[in-house]
Structure formats: C-alpha cells, structure tokens
Write a protein that holds these residues in place. Structure first.
Motif, PDB file in Angstrom:
ATOM      1  N   MET A 174     -62.132  67.688  84.726  1.00 49.48           N
ATOM      2  CA  MET A 174     -62.040  69.006  84.334  1.00 49.48           C
ATOM      3  C   MET A 174     -61.644  69.250  82.833  1.00 49.48           C
ATOM      4  SD  MET A 174     -59.158  71.938  85.906  1.00 49.48           S
ATOM      5  CE  MET A 174     -59.720  71.185  87.345  1.00 49.48           C
ATOM      6  N   VAL A 175     -62.287  70.124  82.008  1.00 46.63           N
ATOM      7  CA  VAL A 175     -61.773  70.301  80.481  1.00 46.63           C
ATOM      8  C   VAL A 175     -61.446  71.580  80.554  1.00 46.63           C
ATOM      9  CG1 VAL A 175     -62.935  70.093  78.129  1.00 46.63           C
ATOM     10  CG2 VAL A 175     -63.446  68.298  80.019  1.00 46.63           C
ATOM     11  N   THR A 176     -60.358  71.610  79.411  1.00 41.27           N
ATOM     12  CA  THR A 176     -60.015  73.185  79.055  1.00 41.27           C
ATOM     13  C   THR A 176     -59.597  72.968  77.622  1.00 41.27           C
ATOM     14  OG1 THR A 176     -57.633  72.687  79.412  1.00 41.27           O
ATOM     15  CG2 THR A 176     -58.682  73.696  81.343  1.00 41.27           C
ATOM     16  N   ALA A 177     -59.474  74.063  76.770  1.00 41.96           N
ATOM     17  CA  ALA A 177     -59.084  73.998  75.518  1.00 41.96           C
ATOM     18  C   ALA A 177     -58.189  75.193  75.191  1.00 41.96           C
ATOM     19  CB  ALA A 177     -60.558  74.420  74.738  1.00 41.96           C
ATOM     20  N   GLY A 178     -57.625  75.196  74.322  1.00 47.24           N
ATOM     21  CA  GLY A 178     -56.665  76.258  73.847  1.00 47.24           C
ATOM     22  C   GLY A 178     -56.284  76.174  72.516  1.00 47.24           C
ATOM     23  N   ALA A 179     -55.638  77.241  71.854  1.00 45.18           N
ATOM     24  CA  ALA A 179     -55.103  77.337  70.476  1.00 45.18           C
ATOM     25  C   ALA A 179     -53.899  76.099  70.317  1.00 45.18           C
ATOM     26  CB  ALA A 179     -54.694  78.604  70.011  1.00 45.18           C
ATOM     27  N   SER A 180     -53.345  75.830  71.185  1.00 46.42           N
ATOM     28  CA  SER A 180     -52.282  74.734  71.210  1.00 46.42           C
ATOM     29  C   SER A 180     -52.299  73.851  72.305  1.00 46.42           C
ATOM     30  CB  SER A 180     -50.868  75.329  70.904  1.00 46.42           C
ATOM     31  OG  SER A 180     -50.717  75.929  72.312  1.00 46.42           O
ATOM     32  N   ARG A 231     -53.825  76.260  85.773  1.00 44.36           N
ATOM     33  CA  ARG A 231     -54.289  77.471  86.369  1.00 44.36           C
ATOM     34  C   ARG A 231     -55.671  77.028  86.880  1.00 44.36           C
ATOM     35  NH1 ARG A 231     -53.631  82.282  82.128  1.00 44.36           N
ATOM     36  NH2 ARG A 231     -51.483  82.185  82.121  1.00 44.36           N
ATOM     37  N   ALA A 232     -56.711  76.257  86.036  1.00 39.88           N
ATOM     38  CA  ALA A 232     -57.952  76.040  86.735  1.00 39.88           C
ATOM     39  C   ALA A 232     -57.797  74.877  87.984  1.00 39.88           C
ATOM     40  CB  ALA A 232     -58.687  75.297  85.297  1.00 39.88           C
ATOM     41  N   PRO A 235     -59.778  66.048  97.280  1.00 41.75           N
ATOM     42  CA  PRO A 235     -59.867  64.582  96.733  1.00 41.75           C
ATOM     43  C   PRO A 235     -58.389  64.422  96.225  1.00 41.75           C
ATOM     44  CG  PRO A 235     -60.876  65.861  95.314  1.00 41.75           C
ATOM     45  CD  PRO A 235     -60.608  66.926  96.124  1.00 41.75           C
ATOM     46  N   ALA A 236     -58.073  62.803  96.460  1.00 35.47           N
ATOM     47  CA  ALA A 236     -56.882  62.319  95.913  1.00 35.47           C
ATOM     48  C   ALA A 236     -56.820  62.409  94.334  1.00 35.47           C
ATOM     49  CB  ALA A 236     -56.682  60.860  96.207  1.00 35.47           C
ATOM     50  N   PRO A 237     -55.783  62.622  93.662  1.00 36.37           N
ATOM     51  CA  PRO A 237     -55.727  62.625  92.281  1.00 36.37           C
ATOM     52  C   PRO A 237     -56.337  61.262  91.781  1.00 36.37           C
ATOM     53  CG  PRO A 237     -53.664  63.179  93.028  1.00 36.37           C
ATOM     54  CD  PRO A 237     -54.344  62.644  94.303  1.00 36.37           C
ATOM     55  N   THR A 238     -56.937  61.483  90.287  1.00 35.39           N
ATOM     56  CA  THR A 238     -57.590  60.421  89.716  1.00 35.39           C
ATOM     57  C   THR A 238     -56.246  59.870  88.782  1.00 35.39           C
ATOM     58  OG1 THR A 238     -59.569  61.509  89.634  1.00 35.39           O
ATOM     59  CG2 THR A 238     -59.116  59.522  88.247  1.00 35.39           C
ATOM     60  N   SER A 239     -56.182  58.554  88.732  1.00 32.11           N
ATOM     61  CA  SER A 239     -55.054  57.900  87.936  1.00 32.11           C
ATOM     62  C   SER A 239     -55.442  58.025  86.619  1.00 32.11           C
ATOM     63  CB  SER A 239     -54.855  56.404  88.485  1.00 32.11           C
ATOM     64  OG  SER A 239     -55.947  55.438  87.960  1.00 32.11           O
ATOM     65  N   ASN A 279     -64.699  59.739  78.359  1.00 33.97           N
ATOM     66  CA  ASN A 279     -63.161  60.502  78.018  1.00 33.97           C
ATOM     67  C   ASN A 279     -62.799  59.949  76.817  1.00 33.97           C
ATOM     68  OD1 ASN A 279     -63.496  62.003  80.155  1.00 33.97           O
ATOM     69  ND2 ASN A 279     -62.621  60.220  81.528  1.00 33.97           N
ATOM     70  N   ARG A 280     -63.371  58.841  76.187  1.00 35.68           N
ATOM     71  CA  ARG A 280     -62.677  58.351  74.915  1.00 35.68           C
ATOM     72  C   ARG A 280     -62.400  59.265  73.827  1.00 35.68           C
ATOM     73  NH1 ARG A 280     -65.475  52.441  75.619  1.00 35.68           N
ATOM     74  NH2 ARG A 280     -64.165  51.755  77.289  1.00 35.68           N
TER      75      ARG A 280
END
Length: 61
Positions: free
Chosen positions: A1-7, A17-18, A34-38, A48-49
């Motif tokens: 999941m990807v989000t962006a914000g001003a900070s 929230r997402a 699903p189980a969380p990804t480490s 993701n680099r």
C-alpha cells in the motif's frame, strides 16, 4: 500500500486509515485477512528501494 502526504505524519495517518479500510473490506467480503508482511520482506523487494517505508498499526473500530 502506498500513501502520500504533505508530511511524514500525514502520510502515516493516511496509511493507517487506508489499512483499516482495506481490512474492513476484506472482512465484509468474507475474505481472509493476510498476516502482516515483515519489514525485512518489504525492504528486500527491489520495487520498494526508492520508497520510504514505515510500519503502521492496524487500528480497528
């Protein structure tokens, strides 16, 4: 999941929230959560680099 914000704080809040919205949708649709990804797995993925990775808790209502 990807989000962006001003900070970073805004991006973290939007990510929380997402994540909650996504998990609620899975549950409503009768799908398994699903189980969380480490963090290790996330940063090992070459895709993701170029991203800043943060872990957020799942906050349910």
């Amino acid at each position: 999941m990807v989000t962006a914000g001003a900070s970073l704080e805004e991006a973290r809040e939007l990510a929380e929230r997402a994540l909650a919205f996504h998990v609620e949708g899975l549950i409503d649709d009768g799908e398994a959560v699903p189980a969380p990804t480490s963090l290790k797995q996330v940063v090992a993925d070459p895709v993701n680099r170029e991203l800043t990775t943060i872990m957020v808790p799942l906050r349910t209502r």
